[in-house]
Design an enzyme around this catalytic site. Structure first.
Site, PDB file in Angstrom:
ATOM      1  N   LYS A  25       0.841  -1.204   0.000  1.00 51.95           N
ATOM      2  CA  LYS A  25       0.000   0.000   0.000  1.00 51.95           C
ATOM      3  C   LYS A  25       0.879   1.257   0.000  1.00 51.95           C
ATOM      4  O   LYS A  25       1.566   1.544   0.985  1.00 51.95           O
ATOM      5  CB  LYS A  25      -0.907   0.038   1.247  1.00 51.95           C
ATOM      6  CG  LYS A  25      -1.966   1.129   1.121  1.00 51.95           C
ATOM      7  CD  LYS A  25      -2.411   1.719   2.428  1.00 51.95           C
ATOM      8  CE  LYS A  25      -1.671   2.952   2.852  1.00 51.95           C
ATOM      9  NZ  LYS A  25      -1.768   4.136   1.975  1.00 51.95           N
TER      10      LYS A  25
ATOM     11  N   GLY B  15       6.793   5.320   8.652  1.00 50.67           N
ATOM     12  CA  GLY B  15       5.901   6.472   8.774  1.00 50.67           C
ATOM     13  C   GLY B  15       5.989   7.053  10.163  1.00 50.67           C
ATOM     14  O   GLY B  15       7.024   6.964  10.826  1.00 50.67           O
ATOM     15  N   SER B  16       4.883   7.601  10.624  1.00 58.52           N
ATOM     16  CA  SER B  16       4.878   8.299  11.906  1.00 58.52           C
ATOM     17  C   SER B  16       4.868   7.321  13.078  1.00 58.52           C
ATOM     18  O   SER B  16       4.376   6.192  12.962  1.00 58.52           O
ATOM     19  CB  SER B  16       3.646   9.199  11.987  1.00 58.52           C
ATOM     20  OG  SER B  16       2.485   8.414  11.908  1.00 58.52           O
TER      21      SER B  16
ATOM     22  N   VAL C 279       1.153   6.229  13.982  1.00 59.77           N
ATOM     23  CA  VAL C 279       0.559   5.133  13.191  1.00 59.77           C
ATOM     24  C   VAL C 279       1.328   3.836  13.433  1.00 59.77           C
ATOM     25  O   VAL C 279       0.733   2.760  13.515  1.00 59.77           O
ATOM     26  CB  VAL C 279       0.502   5.505  11.685  1.00 59.77           C
ATOM     27  CG1 VAL C 279       0.060   4.315  10.849  1.00 59.77           C
ATOM     28  CG2 VAL C 279      -0.452   6.670  11.473  1.00 59.77           C
ATOM     29  N   GLY C 280       2.640   3.919  13.608  1.00 62.82           N
ATOM     30  CA  GLY C 280       3.432   2.716  13.889  1.00 62.82           C
ATOM     31  C   GLY C 280       2.967   2.025  15.161  1.00 62.82           C
ATOM     32  O   GLY C 280       2.830   0.798  15.209  1.00 62.82           O
TER      33      GLY C 280
ATOM     34  N   GLU D  97       9.713   1.547  11.075  1.00 57.77           N
ATOM     35  CA  GLU D  97      10.752   2.562  10.910  1.00 57.77           C
ATOM     36  C   GLU D  97      10.036   3.894  11.047  1.00 57.77           C
ATOM     37  O   GLU D  97       9.222   4.251  10.184  1.00 57.77           O
ATOM     38  CB  GLU D  97      11.393   2.365   9.524  1.00 57.77           C
ATOM     39  CG  GLU D  97      12.831   2.812   9.486  1.00 57.77           C
ATOM     40  CD  GLU D  97      12.919   4.248   9.090  1.00 57.77           C
ATOM     41  OE1 GLU D  97      12.992   5.093  10.012  1.00 57.77           O
ATOM     42  OE2 GLU D  97      12.904   4.548   7.897  1.00 57.77           O
TER      43      GLU D  97
ATOM     44  N   CYS E  36      13.507  10.745   7.497  1.00 54.39           N
ATOM     45  CA  CYS E  36      13.465  10.327   8.911  1.00 54.39           C
ATOM     46  C   CYS E  36      14.831  10.519   9.548  1.00 54.39           C
ATOM     47  O   CYS E  36      14.939  10.689  10.754  1.00 54.39           O
ATOM     48  CB  CYS E  36      12.973   8.900   9.040  1.00 54.39           C
ATOM     49  SG  CYS E  36      13.799   7.778   7.959  1.00 54.39           S
TER      50      CYS E  36
ATOM     51  N   GLN F   3       1.653  19.069   5.473  1.00 53.13           N
ATOM     52  CA  GLN F   3       3.018  19.364   5.904  1.00 53.13           C
ATOM     53  C   GLN F   3       3.223  20.887   5.956  1.00 53.13           C
ATOM     54  O   GLN F   3       3.802  21.406   6.900  1.00 53.13           O
ATOM     55  CB  GLN F   3       4.041  18.754   4.935  1.00 53.13           C
ATOM     56  CG  GLN F   3       4.195  17.258   5.041  1.00 53.13           C
ATOM     57  CD  GLN F   3       2.993  16.529   4.499  1.00 53.13           C
ATOM     58  OE1 GLN F   3       2.250  17.059   3.677  1.00 53.13           O
ATOM     59  NE2 GLN F   3       2.775  15.318   4.958  1.00 53.13           N
TER      60      GLN F   3
ATOM     61  N   GLU G 157       9.191  16.309  16.356  1.00 57.46           N
ATOM     62  CA  GLU G 157       9.649  16.136  14.981  1.00 57.46           C
ATOM     63  C   GLU G 157       8.864  17.085  14.089  1.00 57.46           C
ATOM     64  O   GLU G 157       7.634  17.079  14.100  1.00 57.46           O
ATOM     65  CB  GLU G 157       9.402  14.690  14.521  1.00 57.46           C
ATOM     66  CG  GLU G 157       9.923  14.447  13.123  1.00 57.46           C
ATOM     67  CD  GLU G 157       9.682  13.034  12.618  1.00 57.46           C
ATOM     68  OE1 GLU G 157       8.572  12.519  12.831  1.00 57.46           O
ATOM     69  OE2 GLU G 157      10.592  12.470  12.003  1.00 57.46           O
TER      70      GLU G 157
HETATM   71  P1  NDP Z   1       1.671   8.292   8.368  1.00 52.95           P
HETATM   72  O1  NDP Z   1       2.324   7.497   9.413  1.00 52.95           O
HETATM   73  O2  NDP Z   1       0.255   8.701   8.570  1.00 52.95           O
HETATM   74  O3  NDP Z   1       1.744   7.564   6.942  1.00 52.95           O
HETATM   75  C1  NDP Z   1       2.694   6.595   6.549  1.00 52.95           C
HETATM   76  C2  NDP Z   1       1.994   5.474   5.808  1.00 52.95           C
HETATM   77  O4  NDP Z   1       1.081   4.833   6.695  1.00 52.95           O
HETATM   78  C3  NDP Z   1       1.154   5.940   4.627  1.00 52.95           C
HETATM   79  O5  NDP Z   1       1.151   4.955   3.620  1.00 52.95           O
HETATM   80  C4  NDP Z   1      -0.217   6.051   5.255  1.00 52.95           C
HETATM   81  O6  NDP Z   1      -1.279   5.983   4.340  1.00 52.95           O
HETATM   82  C5  NDP Z   1      -0.220   4.826   6.136  1.00 52.95           C
HETATM   83  N1  NDP Z   1      -1.233   4.869   7.181  1.00 52.95           N
HETATM   84  C6  NDP Z   1      -1.846   5.941   7.725  1.00 52.95           C
HETATM   85  N2  NDP Z   1      -2.744   5.552   8.657  1.00 52.95           N
HETATM   86  C7  NDP Z   1      -2.697   4.202   8.706  1.00 52.95           C
HETATM   87  C8  NDP Z   1      -3.371   3.221   9.456  1.00 52.95           C
HETATM   88  N3  NDP Z   1      -4.287   3.540  10.375  1.00 52.95           N
HETATM   89  N4  NDP Z   1      -3.074   1.918   9.245  1.00 52.95           N
HETATM   90  C9  NDP Z   1      -2.144   1.570   8.337  1.00 52.95           C
HETATM   91  N5  NDP Z   1      -1.488   2.454   7.571  1.00 52.95           N
HETATM   92  C10 NDP Z   1      -1.739   3.768   7.758  1.00 52.95           C
HETATM   93  O7  NDP Z   1       2.540   9.547   8.139  1.00 52.95           O
HETATM   94  P2  NDP Z   1       2.076  10.916   7.482  1.00 52.95           P
HETATM   95  O8  NDP Z   1       2.112  10.728   6.020  1.00 52.95           O
HETATM   96  O9  NDP Z   1       0.815  11.445   8.041  1.00 52.95           O
HETATM   97  O10 NDP Z   1       3.218  11.836   8.026  1.00 52.95           O
HETATM   98  C11 NDP Z   1       3.111  12.322   9.366  1.00 52.95           C
HETATM   99  C12 NDP Z   1       4.419  12.350  10.039  1.00 52.95           C
HETATM  100  O11 NDP Z   1       4.968  11.034  10.081  1.00 52.95           O
HETATM  101  C13 NDP Z   1       5.466  13.140   9.326  1.00 52.95           C
HETATM  102  O12 NDP Z   1       5.292  14.496   9.506  1.00 52.95           O
HETATM  103  C14 NDP Z   1       6.682  12.546   9.971  1.00 52.95           C
HETATM  104  O13 NDP Z   1       6.810  13.067  11.251  1.00 52.95           O
HETATM  105  C15 NDP Z   1       6.361  11.088  10.073  1.00 52.95           C
HETATM  106  N6  NDP Z   1       6.861  10.303   8.924  1.00 52.95           N
HETATM  107  C16 NDP Z   1       8.018   9.642   9.087  1.00 52.95           C
HETATM  108  C17 NDP Z   1       8.549   8.958   8.022  1.00 52.95           C
HETATM  109  C18 NDP Z   1       9.823   8.233   8.144  1.00 52.95           C
HETATM  110  O14 NDP Z   1      10.552   8.154   7.161  1.00 52.95           O
HETATM  111  N7  NDP Z   1      10.096   7.627   9.270  1.00 52.95           N
HETATM  112  C19 NDP Z   1       7.902   8.933   6.717  1.00 52.95           C
HETATM  113  C20 NDP Z   1       6.644   9.640   6.663  1.00 52.95           C
HETATM  114  C21 NDP Z   1       6.171  10.291   7.749  1.00 52.95           C
HETATM  115  P3  NDP Z   1      -1.940   7.361   3.802  1.00 52.95           P
HETATM  116  O15 NDP Z   1      -0.860   8.061   3.081  1.00 52.95           O
HETATM  117  O16 NDP Z   1      -3.016   6.857   2.944  1.00 52.95           O
HETATM  118  O17 NDP Z   1      -2.431   8.109   5.008  1.00 52.95           O
END
Ligand code: NDP
Length: 501
Positions: A172, A225-226, A229-230, A247, A281, A328, A404
């Site tokens: 996804k 991701g965040s 959500v992690g 991660e 990140c 953002q 962050e």
């Molecule tokens: P998210 O954690 O929301 O998104 C990352 C991924 O998770 C996307 O594919 C997102 O889908 C998916 N996701 C969101 N909600 C769920 C859920 N309930 N269950 C499963 N998957 C889900 O990050 P954001 O894009 O909102 O970014 C927010 C913050 O996260 C950033 O500002 C940063 O602080 C951090 N981040 C860190 C990253 C890293 O490299 N470690 C990368 C990206 C973000 P969808 O896009 O459809 O919401």
């Protein structure tokens, strides 16, 4: 253009019939293409396909699985320029950064492909004796959830090890960057993977994430991701004891000692602070300066920031593109306002800055013949542009020190000793990356042993990594086995102990 999901070797629309758009963050209100707003039913069908393909794929010889991955990498190499343009169009990063992202995916993918045979040879019959051995086995269906900041590299870093070790995949992509994800699916299709081995479903994580994470047939979830959500994913995955590789975020500190090569240290702050508009990140987010060098360091840093060209990432002259989207843009500007209100000094950047209107482009992204009119700053923001921003006088009680921001914003603090610097660096709930600039071996050693981070760099910027080394954080920056190195493969296998009499 409307793109479908890729399920069981076929391109098909979502059962729900709805789609969503893909905005180029350099051009507010634009729409590059439409993608499927998938439903939990679509996810179930993708998991059906992956579970159906698993028994044959796990028995496919390693050399054959490797051949598919190498074919994919060759296709990726051939289409690198096309893909780099897609990444820039939907993420905003500069075209040079997008090319570097594709290169990084090629290097990491080749590393895993080269490693996989030796990895399996370390187990299997004969490893201990012909009557007792341990063998690695693929876990089954792997769910891959990737972010928008490295939309193709992160996907490859997770998907290729999963496929090489004999797992099937449901992927996804992030909603901000679905095109890169779908493009990767087209390359995997061309690489001749059997139907169902790789499946790609687009749509909002909040709508379909739960269906993927909680399906009992999905035995591994790899997520970037965040932290919020992690954490949610780990809680949901616990229901079926599904393993997770998370991660997550960071608040990475760069420490600069008085004996450092200042020009190199400033370069590291600029590279890791502002590449990808600070949306790594492993971006440098806090700069901790030894008191004697605060002034010369900041003079050099501010001069570098002022010289940077911020604009449309497709222009080769651009040093920094827009941030990835409206959320953002809103959140980063709010963090800048908060830092000012908290008493930090804004020494570079201007939150009210407006970029010049973008070069005229055809819908394909090709530059149109310039009209000859001068490009003037737009009265309204044309895209989600933020200039490189630096705050000095930051103290640990300020939000900008703790939270962050995930944008082109550096928070500068001062310290008097290496012990104080390490204590400041560790004063964070995160622990992903870190760096020190010093010419003293003893100071470097004290830092390496004392810093709480998954990555420790000496005279190297915080974003640097190599595929043979583990990539993952401690504290709230990550959980589960790190990506890359041999753990990148190990995450996707079970160990079976075999006794034969
Ligand atoms: P998210 O954690 O929301 O998104 C990352 C991924 O998770 C996307 O594919 C997102 O889908 C998916 N996701 C969101 N909600 C769920 C859920 N309930 N269950 C499963 N998957 C889900 O990050 P954001 O894009 O909102 O970014 C927010 C913050 O996260 C950033 O500002 C940063 O602080 C951090 N981040 C860190 C990253 C890293 O490299 N470690 C990368 C990206 C973000 P969808 O896009 O459809 O919401």
């Amino acid at each position: 253009m409307t793109f479908d999901n890729f399920v069981c070797g076929q391109w098909r629309p979502s059962r729900g019939g709805a789609t969503f758009g893909d905005e180029n963050p350099a051009i507010r209100g634009s729409n590059l293409a439409a993608f499927q707003s998938s439903t939990p039913e679509d996810v179930r069908e993708a998991v059906d396909a992956a579970a159906g393909a698993f028994p044959a794929w796990r028995r496919t010889p390693i050399t054959e699985r490797k051949h598919h991955v190498e074919t994919f990498l060759a296709l990726l190499r051939d289409s690198r320029e096309e893909l780099a343009r897609i990444v820039t169009l939907e993420n905003g990063k500069t075209i040079k950064e997008s090319r570097a992202e594709v290169e990084s995916a090629l290097v990491e993918g080749s590393h895993h492909a080269n490693q996989v045979e030796a990895f399996f040879q370390a187990s299997g019959p004969g490893a201990f004796s012909d009557r007792t051995w341990m063998q690695y086995e693929p876990v089954g269906v792997a769910g891959i959830i990737s972010p928008w900041n490295f939309p193709m590299n992160v996907m490859c870093r997770k998907t290729l090890p999963a496929l090489l070790t004999g797992n099937t995949v449901v992927f996804k992509p992030a909603t901000f960057t679905p095109w890169s994800g779908v493009f990767m699916a087209t390359l995997l299709e061309k690489a001749g993977l059997p139907p169902g081995v790789f499946n790609c479903v687009t749509g909002a994580g909040s709508a379909i994430g739960h269906a993927l994470v909680t399906d009992p047939r999905v035995r591994a979830i790899s997520f970037t991701g965040s932290t919020a959500v992690g954490r949610q994913i780990q809680q949901q995955a616990a229901e079926n004891l599904t393993r997770t590789q998370l991660e997550l975020g960071g608040k990475n500190a760069l420490i600069v000692m008085e004996d450092a090569d200042l020009a190199r240290a400033v370069d590291a702050a600029v590279t890791a602070g502002f590449s990808n508009a600070g949306q790594w990140c492993t971006s440098t987010s806090r700069v901790l300066l030894h008191r004697p060098i605060v002034r010369p360091f900041l003079e050099m840093l501010v001069a570098r920031c002022e010289k940077m060209t911020v604009g449309d990432g497709l222009s080769e002259a651009t040093d920094m593109g827009p941030v990835a989207g409206p959320t953002q843009y809103r959140d980063i500007r709010a963090a800048i306002r908060q830092a000012k209100a908290d008493g930090a000094r804004l020494i570079a950047g201007d939150p009210e800055w407006r970029a010049p209107s973008p070069e005229p482009r055809a819908p394909s992204g090709e530059p149109r013949v310039p009209s000859g009119e001068p490009r003037v700053p737009s009265p309204e923001p044309m895209g989600y542009f933020i200039r490189p921003t630096v705050f000095s006088g930051v103290t640990p009680d300020m939000a900008i020190f703790r939270e962050e921001i995930f944008g082109p914003v550096l928070a500068v603090c001062e310290f008097s000793s290496i012990e104080e610097a390490i204590a400041l660096g560790n004063r964070s709930m995160y622990g992903l990356s870190s760096a020190i600039f010093t010419t003293s071996r003893d100071t470097a050693r004290t830092y390496i042993d004392g810093i709480e981070a998954g990555l420790a760099h000496v005279n190297v910027h915080t974003g640097y990594k190599e595929p043979a080394m583990p990539f993952g954080g401690v504290k709230l920056s990550g959980a589960g086995l790190p990506e890359n190195s041999e753990t990148g493969l190990e995450f996707f296998v079970d160990r079976k102990a075999v006794y034969v009499r």
